[in-house]
Structure formats: C-alpha cells, structure tokens
Design a protein around this motif. Structure first.
Motif, PDB file in Angstrom:
ATOM      1  N   GLY B  35       0.816  -1.215   0.000  1.00  0.00           N
ATOM      2  CA  GLY B  35       0.000   0.000   0.000  1.00  0.00           C
ATOM      3  C   GLY B  35       0.848   1.263   0.000  1.00  0.00           C
ATOM      4  N   PHE B  36       2.163   1.082   0.118  1.00  0.00           N
ATOM      5  CA  PHE B  36       3.055   2.245   0.095  1.00  0.00           C
ATOM      6  C   PHE B  36       3.429   2.512  -1.370  1.00  0.00           C
ATOM      7  CE2 PHE B  36       7.594   3.792   1.413  1.00  0.00           C
ATOM      8  CZ  PHE B  36       7.249   5.091   1.078  1.00  0.00           C
ATOM      9  N   ILE B  37       2.639   3.371  -1.963  1.00  0.00           N
ATOM     10  CA  ILE B  37       2.805   3.662  -3.395  1.00  0.00           C
ATOM     11  C   ILE B  37       3.073   5.156  -3.543  1.00  0.00           C
ATOM     12  CG2 ILE B  37       1.686   3.601  -5.662  1.00  0.00           C
ATOM     13  CD1 ILE B  37      -0.229   1.460  -4.431  1.00  0.00           C
ATOM     14  N   HIS B  38       4.192   5.495  -4.120  1.00  0.00           N
ATOM     15  CA  HIS B  38       4.487   6.902  -4.367  1.00  0.00           C
ATOM     16  C   HIS B  38       5.396   7.006  -5.575  1.00  0.00           C
ATOM     17  CE1 HIS B  38       5.998  11.011  -3.770  1.00  0.00           C
ATOM     18  NE2 HIS B  38       4.829  11.206  -3.191  1.00  0.00           N
ATOM     19  N   PHE B  41       9.090   8.202  -3.518  1.00  0.00           N
ATOM     20  CA  PHE B  41       9.586   7.512  -2.326  1.00  0.00           C
ATOM     21  C   PHE B  41       9.344   6.006  -2.403  1.00  0.00           C
ATOM     22  CE2 PHE B  41       7.734  11.655  -0.784  1.00  0.00           C
ATOM     23  CZ  PHE B  41       8.909  12.351  -0.963  1.00  0.00           C
ATOM     24  N   LYS B  44      10.788   3.793   3.511  1.00  0.00           N
ATOM     25  CA  LYS B  44      10.602   4.699   4.644  1.00  0.00           C
ATOM     26  C   LYS B  44      11.504   4.213   5.772  1.00  0.00           C
ATOM     27  CE  LYS B  44       6.126   5.655   5.148  1.00  0.00           C
ATOM     28  NZ  LYS B  44       4.761   5.603   5.776  1.00  0.00           N
ATOM     29  N   PRO B  60       7.497  20.194   2.256  1.00  0.00           N
ATOM     30  CA  PRO B  60       6.237  19.938   2.967  1.00  0.00           C
ATOM     31  C   PRO B  60       5.401  18.882   2.231  1.00  0.00           C
ATOM     32  CG  PRO B  60       6.090  21.991   1.735  1.00  0.00           C
ATOM     33  CD  PRO B  60       7.452  21.434   1.460  1.00  0.00           C
ATOM     34  N   ILE B  61       4.961  17.887   2.965  1.00  0.00           N
ATOM     35  CA  ILE B  61       4.185  16.795   2.376  1.00  0.00           C
ATOM     36  C   ILE B  61       2.869  16.645   3.131  1.00  0.00           C
ATOM     37  CG2 ILE B  61       4.148  14.275   2.121  1.00  0.00           C
ATOM     38  CD1 ILE B  61       7.053  14.422   1.332  1.00  0.00           C
ATOM     39  N   LYS B  62       1.795  16.466   2.363  1.00  0.00           N
ATOM     40  CA  LYS B  62       0.486  16.311   3.007  1.00  0.00           C
ATOM     41  C   LYS B  62       0.286  14.851   3.395  1.00  0.00           C
ATOM     42  CE  LYS B  62      -4.295  17.757   2.515  1.00  0.00           C
ATOM     43  NZ  LYS B  62      -5.288  18.350   1.645  1.00  0.00           N
ATOM     44  N   MET B  63      -0.031  14.635   4.664  1.00  0.00           N
ATOM     45  CA  MET B  63      -0.179  13.279   5.171  1.00  0.00           C
ATOM     46  C   MET B  63      -1.649  12.840   5.116  1.00  0.00           C
ATOM     47  SD  MET B  63       2.963  13.167   5.756  1.00  0.00           S
ATOM     48  CE  MET B  63       3.253  11.573   6.473  1.00  0.00           C
ATOM     49  N   VAL B  64      -1.886  11.585   5.462  1.00  0.00           N
ATOM     50  CA  VAL B  64      -3.238  11.022   5.386  1.00  0.00           C
ATOM     51  C   VAL B  64      -4.228  11.841   6.229  1.00  0.00           C
ATOM     52  CG1 VAL B  64      -4.619   8.977   5.874  1.00  0.00           C
ATOM     53  CG2 VAL B  64      -2.284   8.715   5.058  1.00  0.00           C
ATOM     54  N   SER B  68       0.091  19.017   6.881  1.00  0.00           N
ATOM     55  CA  SER B  68       1.284  19.168   6.056  1.00  0.00           C
ATOM     56  C   SER B  68       2.495  19.164   6.982  1.00  0.00           C
ATOM     57  CB  SER B  68       1.180  20.492   5.289  1.00  0.00           C
ATOM     58  OG  SER B  68       2.315  20.674   4.493  1.00  0.00           O
ATOM     59  N   ASP B  70       6.913  18.820   7.300  1.00  0.00           N
ATOM     60  CA  ASP B  70       8.185  18.887   6.588  1.00  0.00           C
ATOM     61  C   ASP B  70       8.921  17.569   6.765  1.00  0.00           C
ATOM     62  OD1 ASP B  70       8.080  21.627   5.689  1.00  0.00           O
ATOM     63  OD2 ASP B  70       8.212  22.170   7.802  1.00  0.00           O
ATOM     64  N   ILE B  95      12.635   8.107   2.406  1.00  0.00           N
ATOM     65  CA  ILE B  95      12.005   9.195   3.154  1.00  0.00           C
ATOM     66  C   ILE B  95      12.175   8.889   4.642  1.00  0.00           C
ATOM     67  CG2 ILE B  95       9.701   8.133   2.990  1.00  0.00           C
ATOM     68  CD1 ILE B  95       8.549  10.959   2.854  1.00  0.00           C
ATOM     69  N   MET B  97      11.080   9.229   8.347  1.00  0.00           N
ATOM     70  CA  MET B  97       9.908   9.561   9.167  1.00  0.00           C
ATOM     71  C   MET B  97       9.930   8.704  10.425  1.00  0.00           C
ATOM     72  SD  MET B  97       6.957   9.693   6.269  1.00  0.00           S
ATOM     73  CE  MET B  97       5.836  10.656   7.261  1.00  0.00           C
TER      74      MET B  97
END
Lengths: 315, 128
Positions: B35-38, B41, B44, B60-64, B68, B70, B95, B97
């Motif tokens: 399910g980690f599709i980008h 990236f 992780k 800045p990335i928008k999360m689920v 937003s 960084d 990435i 995180m």
C-alpha cells in the motif's frame, strides 16, 4: 495579576549548589505558599500529571505527555506572564540589558562546570534556564520600543502553537521533575507516593530535555531569520531537523521576487539555504531526478510555488 | 533465479542492505507494504538514519490526516535483500519519518512477490 518574585526566586533556586538541593525544594515550597496562583498550578500538576506518569507505561508516556499538558496551558501562560514581570538582580526583566542576562547565565554555567559533584540533572536544569531565557528574550524584544520579533515569527510562518507547546512542555516537565525530586528527598509529600520514583525521575528529565531541544532549535531558527548572517551557523541544525529546515526554507521562498513567484506559480523549485535557486521543474519527479543527476551534495528545500505542500503521502 | 522465502503471518518483513552516501547499512525487519505507493519515495526509514546522509532534500508533504509536515529524503541504493547481493544496486528514494522501516511498491514492482497465506509464507523472486 500577582507579581511577586517568581523569576528571582526560581533563578535563586537554580544557583544553589547540588548538595543543597533539599534547600531548593524548601524554597520552592515556601514560594509556592506565597503565591496562590503558582501554588494552585503546582498542586494541580502534582495531582494530574505526576500520578498519570506513575501509572503510564514508560514507552507510552512520552507520546501522551502533551495530553496531560493541555489543561495547564492557562496556568503556564500566567506563570510566563509573571516571569516577564519579575525582578532579577534588582531589575525587572525588560530593564535588563541582554548582556547582563547573558552574564548571569554565564555565571551559572561556570558554577556548574566548576563543581565536580554537579549532578547531570543540574546541567539539564541549566539547559532549561537557557531555553527559557531565549523565550523571555523574545518577550522582552516584543516590548513597544524594540523590534517586534513575534511579528517576524508570524511572517516566517513559524508555528506559534508549536513554540508555546515547547515552552509549556519544558516548564511542565521540569516542574514535574522538581516535584518528584522534592518527593524523593523527603521535602515534599504527595497525598499518595509514587512507588517508582527512580524510574520516573530520569524519564521526566528526558522529556524535559527533548522539549528544551525543540525550544532551543526554534529560537535559533528565529534568531537566524532575523540575523541572516547566522544562517550558516545553524546549517547543522537545518540538516538534522526537518522542522527547522522547513521554517528556514519557507522563509527563503517567501522572499523570492513576487513577479518570479507569479510567473512560476504551480512549478516546483529547489533552493539551497543561502537562498539560491538550484533547479526548477514542472513536476516533482523531474525536479528530484534533476537534482540527483546534478549530484547536488548540499541540503536544499523544495517547494511548489503557490501551494502548501509538494506531494501527498497516503500510506 | 534467487528466491527468498519469508514467514507470513498477516505481514512479512525482510532485511535490506542499503548504501546511503557510500555508507553501507543493514536494515532489519523492513515491513513489505504494497500500500506504500508513491512516484518518488520507495523506502521509509526512521529519522535516525538521516544522520548518514551528507545532503538532504526537505519539503512539505500532506499526510493522510490532512496535515502538512516537513520531511526529508535522499536518493540511496538497495544493495542486497536477505543476504543476497543484487546484480545491480537499485536506486531508491528514502524518506525519513518516525515509525518502523517500510519498503513499498517502487522497489517491489521490480520483482515477483507472492503472499501465500495458507502456507504462511511470502516468496520473493529476485533478479528475474
């Protein structure tokens, strides 16, 4: 608003030698009884933070700490207001020149360094004072006849809620630490004693340190944005802290010429932390690939002009 | 063709050998997440690993949850999987995180992977 010596007393507390820690807490409790507002805050904290600490599994505690902080926001704000109105070395804080305050902090630091018996916790308390000092400096500079740093904070889109949270976290963690330490030394009694003080003390201390680090990082970023020649000094911080990188990156993007931003709206750009544009592209994939192709070996900030984020991460 | 069989109990993990700016690291227990599709990236990793990077990209990335945040990332290489050294190192954007290591479709799509629930195993065919 009552305004009797919180700052001067708390500073005095921290100037005491480690072996006099017992006295520190006696003083703290004396002070507590002299100020209803702070007394209430301490009492509330003891009841509502220290006990949850005692019953929360260690690995979960750090994550839930902020939840315990929320109800105390008002008290801590009041305490901060008290602090900003107190006297240190016979002067109110806003009357003290910056270098005097630095001198005071320096004296404390040299005392800590001189004393071979200094306990690590006192060093952490010192870090806390330094972090708080930085915060107080922002309050001082915010007075009518000085540049308004808080405006700069807002201009650079620094999250003031985060800033407050870090101040709050630092204060609360150390208040909890002091209470627990006082309990462990038998100079203060809680209605029911936590039975795992040996575990709780280092844990609360580490939480306080984490908030201090965050607070100091924010302050350094604000300082660098207000004094651009200092950006070079915080490059290690930019490299290791994405929040700080974001703050500085966004500030640099906001200062690009308006016509450039209008002309390149929706495009992706990469800038270095000196404000130089490195790559422009229509898609993030193109931009990322070009940066890799150019073998760029310096940190950079990536933005999509006119947008709040560059991509989504749905998993 | 090299085949790696992993235990499957609702999820599978593998060990990866990666190279970040010429530094080799073994990452254990990397969750296989289809399910980690980008588009960029592919892996992780916990933030602590970013210290091996000489230069980082931040954005800045928008999360689920709609926030937003960084985040920082870097182009690195996957050198090996489960003690098997790949014929060619695979470039991948890591990435950084909080949370456990996760490998996503950007890497997995290069190979054959079969989740065999009834037999509690996952079979990964590498360098096919």
């Amino acid at each position: 608003m009552p305004s009797n010596g919180l700052k001067s007393r708390s500073m005095k507390l921290l100037l005491v030698q480690p072996r006099q820690l017992g006295t520190i807490f006696e003083n703290m409790m004396q002070f507590q009884s002299g100020n209803q507002l702070v007394a209430d805050a301490f009492s509330e904290m003891a009841q509502n933070i220290v006990y949850p600490i005692a019953i929360t599994p260690l690995d979960e505690f750090e994550n839930t700490f902020e939840r315990f902080l929320t109800p105390f926001q008002t008290e801590v704000t009041n305490i901060l207001e008290l602090i900003s109105g107190q006297k240190i070395m016979g002067k109110k804080i806003h009357e003290i020149e910056g270098n005097e305050f630095e001198k005071f902090i320096g004296q404390f630091q040299s005392m800590v360094e001189r004393d071979s018996h200094t306990e690590p916790m006192l060093r952490n308390v010192f870090d806390f004072v330094v972090a708080l000092n930085e915060y107080v400096k922002v309050l001082i500079t915010n007075s009518e006849n000085k540049p308004d740093i808080l405006d700069d904070v807002l201009a650079y889109k620094i999250d003031v809620n985060d800033l407050q949270k870090y101040v709050l976290g630092s204060l609360m963690a150390y208040f909890c630490f002091l209470i627990l330490l006082a309990v462990s030394r038998g100079v203060y009694a809680l209605p029911s004693q936590p039975n795992n003080l040996d575990v709780l003390l280092p844990m609360v201390l580490s939480i306080g340190k984490r908030y201090n680090d965050l607070l100091l990082s924010y302050m350094k970023a604000i300082d660098a944005l207000c004094n651009r020649q200092r950006i070079n000094q915080i490059k290690p911080l930019i490299h290791t802290n994405p929040k700080i990188a974001g703050i500085v990156g966004r500030a640099l993007i906001s200062e690009l010429p308006e016509d450039y931003k209008v002309k390149n709206r929706d495009r992706f750009i990469a800038i270095d932390y000196g404000g130089n544009i490195m790559v422009e592209a229509d898609t993030l994939e193109e931009l990322d690939a070009e940066l890799d192709q150019k073998n760029v070996r310096i940190d950079c900030y990536i933005d999509r002009l006119g947008h709040n984020y560059i991509t989504r991460l749905d998993s | 063709m090299p085949t790696k069989t992993l235990p499957y109990h609702g999820h599978s993990t593998l060990n990866l050998d990666i190279v970040i700016n010429d530094i080799q690291k073994r990452i254990s227990n990397v969750l296989i997440d289809t399910g980690f599709i980008h588009s960029i990236f592919g892996l992780k990793l916990p933030i602590e690993y970013s210290r091996y990077a000489k230069s980082l990209k931040t954005g800045p990335i928008k999360m689920v949850d709609g926030k937003s945040v960084d985040v920082q990332w870097i182009k690195a290489f996957i050198r090996g999987v489960q003690d098997y050294i790949l014929v060619n190192q695979i470039p991948i954007s890591i990435i950084f995180m909080t949370g456990n290591p996760i490998i996503g479709i950007n890497f997995l799509k290069r190979y054959k992977i079969c989740f065999d629930g009834p037999n509690n195993q996952t079979v990964l065919e590498l360098d096919t």
